[in-house]
Motif scaffolding. Structure first.
Motif, PDB file in Angstrom:
ATOM      1  N   ARG A  59       1.774  11.696  11.680  1.00  0.00           N
ATOM      2  CA  ARG A  59       2.457  12.510  10.668  1.00  0.00           C
ATOM      3  C   ARG A  59       3.580  11.681  10.076  1.00  0.00           C
ATOM      4  NH1 ARG A  59       5.520  18.264  11.813  1.00  0.00           N
ATOM      5  NH2 ARG A  59       6.155  18.649   9.677  1.00  0.00           N
ATOM      6  N   ARG A  60       3.752  11.806   8.760  1.00  0.00           N
ATOM      7  CA  ARG A  60       4.821  11.054   8.096  1.00  0.00           C
ATOM      8  C   ARG A  60       5.428  11.929   7.012  1.00  0.00           C
ATOM      9  NH1 ARG A  60       5.449   5.278   7.398  1.00  0.00           N
ATOM     10  NH2 ARG A  60       3.373   5.066   8.279  1.00  0.00           N
ATOM     11  N   GLU A  61       6.752  12.019   7.024  1.00  0.00           N
ATOM     12  CA  GLU A  61       7.499  12.701   5.973  1.00  0.00           C
ATOM     13  C   GLU A  61       8.609  11.756   5.536  1.00  0.00           C
ATOM     14  OE1 GLU A  61       8.629  16.675   7.093  1.00  0.00           O
ATOM     15  OE2 GLU A  61       6.726  17.009   8.113  1.00  0.00           O
ATOM     16  N   SER A  62       9.437  12.160   4.596  1.00  0.00           N
ATOM     17  CA  SER A  62      10.439  11.246   4.056  1.00  0.00           C
ATOM     18  C   SER A  62      11.413  10.726   5.115  1.00  0.00           C
ATOM     19  CB  SER A  62      11.210  11.902   2.910  1.00  0.00           C
ATOM     20  OG  SER A  62      11.924  13.026   3.376  1.00  0.00           O
ATOM     21  N   HIS A  63      11.785  11.530   6.096  1.00  0.00           N
ATOM     22  CA  HIS A  63      12.737  11.106   7.126  1.00  0.00           C
ATOM     23  C   HIS A  63      12.215  11.356   8.538  1.00  0.00           C
ATOM     24  CE1 HIS A  63      15.356  11.339   3.598  1.00  0.00           C
ATOM     25  NE2 HIS A  63      16.022  10.390   4.211  1.00  0.00           N
ATOM     26  N   TRP A  64      10.891  11.404   8.692  1.00  0.00           N
ATOM     27  CA  TRP A  64      10.303  11.773   9.973  1.00  0.00           C
ATOM     28  C   TRP A  64       8.965  11.071  10.124  1.00  0.00           C
ATOM     29  CZ3 TRP A  64      12.046  15.422  13.605  1.00  0.00           C
ATOM     30  CH2 TRP A  64      11.144  15.779  14.579  1.00  0.00           C
ATOM     31  N   ILE A  65       8.688  10.587  11.326  1.00  0.00           N
ATOM     32  CA  ILE A  65       7.380   9.994  11.603  1.00  0.00           C
ATOM     33  C   ILE A  65       6.969  10.373  13.024  1.00  0.00           C
ATOM     34  CG2 ILE A  65       8.329   7.787  12.385  1.00  0.00           C
ATOM     35  CD1 ILE A  65       5.898   6.438  11.053  1.00  0.00           C
ATOM     36  N   SER A  66       5.717  10.738  13.197  1.00  0.00           N
ATOM     37  CA  SER A  66       5.166  11.007  14.523  1.00  0.00           C
ATOM     38  C   SER A  66       4.208   9.886  14.871  1.00  0.00           C
ATOM     39  CB  SER A  66       4.430  12.351  14.547  1.00  0.00           C
ATOM     40  OG  SER A  66       5.325  13.409  14.357  1.00  0.00           O
ATOM     41  N   LEU A  67       4.354   9.375  16.088  1.00  0.00           N
ATOM     42  CA  LEU A  67       3.503   8.305  16.584  1.00  0.00           C
ATOM     43  C   LEU A  67       2.705   8.854  17.751  1.00  0.00           C
ATOM     44  CD1 LEU A  67       6.207   5.507  16.539  1.00  0.00           C
ATOM     45  CD2 LEU A  67       4.481   5.986  14.796  1.00  0.00           C
ATOM     46  N   GLY A  68       1.434   9.119  17.509  1.00  0.00           N
ATOM     47  CA  GLY A  68       0.618   9.733  18.541  1.00  0.00           C
ATOM     48  C   GLY A  68       1.088  11.157  18.800  1.00  0.00           C
ATOM     49  N   PRO A  69       0.623  11.747  19.878  1.00  0.00           N
ATOM     50  CA  PRO A  69       0.931  13.161  20.128  1.00  0.00           C
ATOM     51  C   PRO A  69       2.267  13.411  20.825  1.00  0.00           C
ATOM     52  CG  PRO A  69      -0.590  12.374  21.779  1.00  0.00           C
ATOM     53  CD  PRO A  69      -0.399  11.234  20.789  1.00  0.00           C
ATOM     54  N   HIS A  70       2.965  12.342  21.311  1.00  0.00           N
ATOM     55  CA  HIS A  70       4.127  12.581  22.165  1.00  0.00           C
ATOM     56  C   HIS A  70       5.426  11.912  21.729  1.00  0.00           C
ATOM     57  CE1 HIS A  70       1.363  14.401  24.947  1.00  0.00           C
ATOM     58  NE2 HIS A  70       0.639  13.300  24.958  1.00  0.00           N
ATOM     59  N   LEU A  71       5.448  11.281  20.568  1.00  0.00           N
ATOM     60  CA  LEU A  71       6.669  10.596  20.139  1.00  0.00           C
ATOM     61  C   LEU A  71       6.885  10.809  18.653  1.00  0.00           C
ATOM     62  CD1 LEU A  71       9.018   8.612  20.700  1.00  0.00           C
ATOM     63  CD2 LEU A  71       7.434   6.749  20.191  1.00  0.00           C
ATOM     64  N   ALA A  72       8.076  11.266  18.311  1.00  0.00           N
ATOM     65  CA  ALA A  72       8.460  11.419  16.905  1.00  0.00           C
ATOM     66  C   ALA A  72       9.846  10.823  16.727  1.00  0.00           C
ATOM     67  CB  ALA A  72       8.452  12.888  16.489  1.00  0.00           C
ATOM     68  N   LEU A  73      10.062  10.209  15.580  1.00  0.00           N
ATOM     69  CA  LEU A  73      11.343   9.594  15.266  1.00  0.00           C
ATOM     70  C   LEU A  73      11.848  10.174  13.956  1.00  0.00           C
ATOM     71  CD1 LEU A  73      10.272   5.927  16.000  1.00  0.00           C
ATOM     72  CD2 LEU A  73      11.506   7.451  17.542  1.00  0.00           C
ATOM     73  N   GLN A  74      13.150  10.437  13.905  1.00  0.00           N
ATOM     74  CA  GLN A  74      13.741  11.027  12.716  1.00  0.00           C
ATOM     75  C   GLN A  74      14.904  10.166  12.261  1.00  0.00           C
ATOM     76  OE1 GLN A  74      15.225  14.982  13.325  1.00  0.00           O
ATOM     77  NE2 GLN A  74      15.656  15.296  11.177  1.00  0.00           N
ATOM     78  N   LEU A  75      14.964   9.883  10.973  1.00  0.00           N
ATOM     79  CA  LEU A  75      16.066   9.152  10.372  1.00  0.00           C
ATOM     80  C   LEU A  75      17.219  10.120  10.133  1.00  0.00           C
ATOM     81  CD1 LEU A  75      17.041   6.476   9.098  1.00  0.00           C
ATOM     82  CD2 LEU A  75      16.102   7.304   6.941  1.00  0.00           C
ATOM     83  N   VAL A  76      18.420   9.734  10.524  1.00  0.00           N
ATOM     84  CA  VAL A  76      19.597  10.566  10.283  1.00  0.00           C
ATOM     85  C   VAL A  76      20.507   9.852   9.288  1.00  0.00           C
ATOM     86  CG1 VAL A  76      19.510  11.691  12.533  1.00  0.00           C
ATOM     87  CG2 VAL A  76      20.831   9.605  12.263  1.00  0.00           C
ATOM     88  N   PRO A  77      21.310  10.589   8.524  1.00  0.00           N
ATOM     89  CA  PRO A  77      22.120   9.967   7.485  1.00  0.00           C
ATOM     90  C   PRO A  77      23.331   9.199   8.010  1.00  0.00           C
ATOM     91  CG  PRO A  77      22.514  12.329   7.516  1.00  0.00           C
ATOM     92  CD  PRO A  77      21.389  12.050   8.491  1.00  0.00           C
TER      93      PRO A  77
END
Length: 83
Positions: A8-26
């Protein structure tokens, strides 16, 4: 570098596989990371080359022939570790 599927990919968010997501903060980084990543590499030399290609730099010497602390272009620390 991680060789995991982007699920999954959004402007400030990405999911890598089913168990890890990373979010960009300002906010900019002002202190030590709250989470420290250790990236274990089957091919350490290739991982070093890829980290450099992505703009990372080592900030410490190799430790016990097992890991080295690096930082990304924004100053976030992580370790590259020998498998």
């Amino acid at each position: 570098m991680l060789e995991v599927e982007v699920t999954r990919r959004e402007s400030h968010w990405i999911s890598l596989g089913p168990h890890l997501a990373l979010q960009l903060v300002p906010e900019r980084k002002t202190t030590k990371n709250r989470i420290h990543f250790d990236l274990v590499a089957d091919d350490f030399a290739a991982a070093v080359a890829r980290a450099r290609q992505l703009g990372a730099t080592p900030i410490d010497e190799m430790q016990e022939d097992l890991w080295q602390v690096w930082q990304d272009p924004e100053g976030n620390e992580f370790c590259l570790c020998v498998s």
